[in-house]
Design an enzyme around this catalytic site. Structure first.
Site, PDB file in Angstrom:
ATOM      1  N   CYS A   3      -9.124   6.622   5.189  1.00  0.00           N
ATOM      2  CA  CYS A   3      -7.941   7.313   4.671  1.00  0.00           C
ATOM      3  C   CYS A   3      -6.798   7.056   5.646  1.00  0.00           C
ATOM      4  CB  CYS A   3      -8.224   8.805   4.509  1.00  0.00           C
ATOM      5  SG  CYS A   3      -8.793   9.606   6.025  1.00  0.00           S
ATOM      6  N   ARG A  32       1.089   5.331  -1.000  1.00  0.00           N
ATOM      7  CA  ARG A  32       0.871   4.901   0.382  1.00  0.00           C
ATOM      8  C   ARG A  32       0.108   3.581   0.396  1.00  0.00           C
ATOM      9  NH1 ARG A  32      -1.571   9.843   3.693  1.00  0.00           N
ATOM     10  NH2 ARG A  32      -0.975   8.528   5.473  1.00  0.00           N
TER      11      ARG A  32
END
Length: 282
Positions: free
Chosen positions: A240, A181
């Protein structure tokens, strides 16, 4: 309990103190079916705390604070009172994702509200079952408290601060998402893959040993002390996808005996929806 001053508690320790009156046990399992799973079976005495309803104020538009913005202190105060949490309570939280999800978020929020004795169950629900902790479908007694707090007592960063800090050598922004990611290879949840330019990647799961429990305090200290030794805690920002799993790394800092850095709660879910620069790893 007095001998364990860290933010983690083992299933065996929990089992040994389960009947102490000051203990508030919270089931923070989240995701599809979490409420039904709790109603079918939970650790004896555990109350449910909900990621979407209690630990976040989910907006209609994730560009405004991300997918899991913090509720206001007053909104969280309502949750604390409903759960019977007092400033002197011993609060122990578990989830079924090794503390990587809502348990760590609840830990951070309780500390930020001023509760001093808050712990996450190391290894989570699975560890408790393996240790023989009794489970039940019975609902715990309704509680209440007169808890008071007005402002978060741990530091948070907003989107602009995180972006500026990531490009400043006097700061460090830690992205705890999976490398794919961060690298820009794929993005299963948010709109686009990549990362905040200048942010570094230390995946949250690297805080764990192969058995799903946290590394030892010494191992975690070695992992993070380079950053912590050269920068004050307010110059370290952790994020995050939506400000939940980031708390796992904040918990790891605390387990290492290090100061807790700032949380960027909006995280990638906010950043990626605001026409901000996006970096990828070639």
């Amino acid at each position: 309990m007095a001998k364990n001053t860290g933010p983690l508690i083992s299933a065996i320790e929990l089992l040994s103190i389960a009947d102490e009156k000051k203990i508030i046990l919270l089931d923070a399992r989240s995701g599809p079916g979490a409420k039904d799973n709790y109603q079918k079976e939970h650790l004896r005495g555990a109350q449910r705390i909900d990621l979407e309803a209690d630990l976040a104020k989910v907006p209609a538009d994730a560009s405004r604070g991300g997918r899991h913005p913090l509720p206001t202190p007053q909104e969280f105060l309502t949750t604390l009172r409903r759960l019977g949490i007092e400033i002197s309570s011993i609060v122990i939280i578990y989830d079924d994702k090794h503390g990587a999800n809502a348990a760590a978020r609840a830990w951070w929020m309780l500390l930020a509200a001023g509760v001093k004795n808050v712990k996450v169950l190391d290894g989570g629900y699975q560890a408790a079952l393996a240790a023989g902790f009794p489970v039940t479908s019975e609902m715990p007694a309704t509680l209440s408290s007169s808890f008071e707090f007005t402002n978060w007592q741990l530091q948070v960063a907003d989107m602009d601060e995180a972006g500026a800090a990531a490009l400043d050598k006097g700061f460090e922004v830690i992205d705890v998402r999976e490398p794919q990611r961060y690298d820009g290879i794929y993005e299963p949840i948010d709109l686009i893959a990549g990362h905040i330019p200048g942010a570094i990647n230390i995946p949250y799961y690297s805080n764990l040993s192969p058995d799903g429990r946290f590394l030892t305090g010494e191992e975690l200290r070695k992992k993070y002390e380079d950053i912590s030794s050269r920068l004050p805690k307010d110059n370290i920002i952790v994020h995050c996808g939506s400000g939940v799993t980031a708390c796992h790394t904040l918990l790891a800092f605390a387990a290492a005996g290090l100061d807790i850095p700032k949380l960027y709660a909006g995280s990638w879910s906010e950043w990626s929806r605001n026409d901000k620069p996006i970096a990828t790893t070639d």
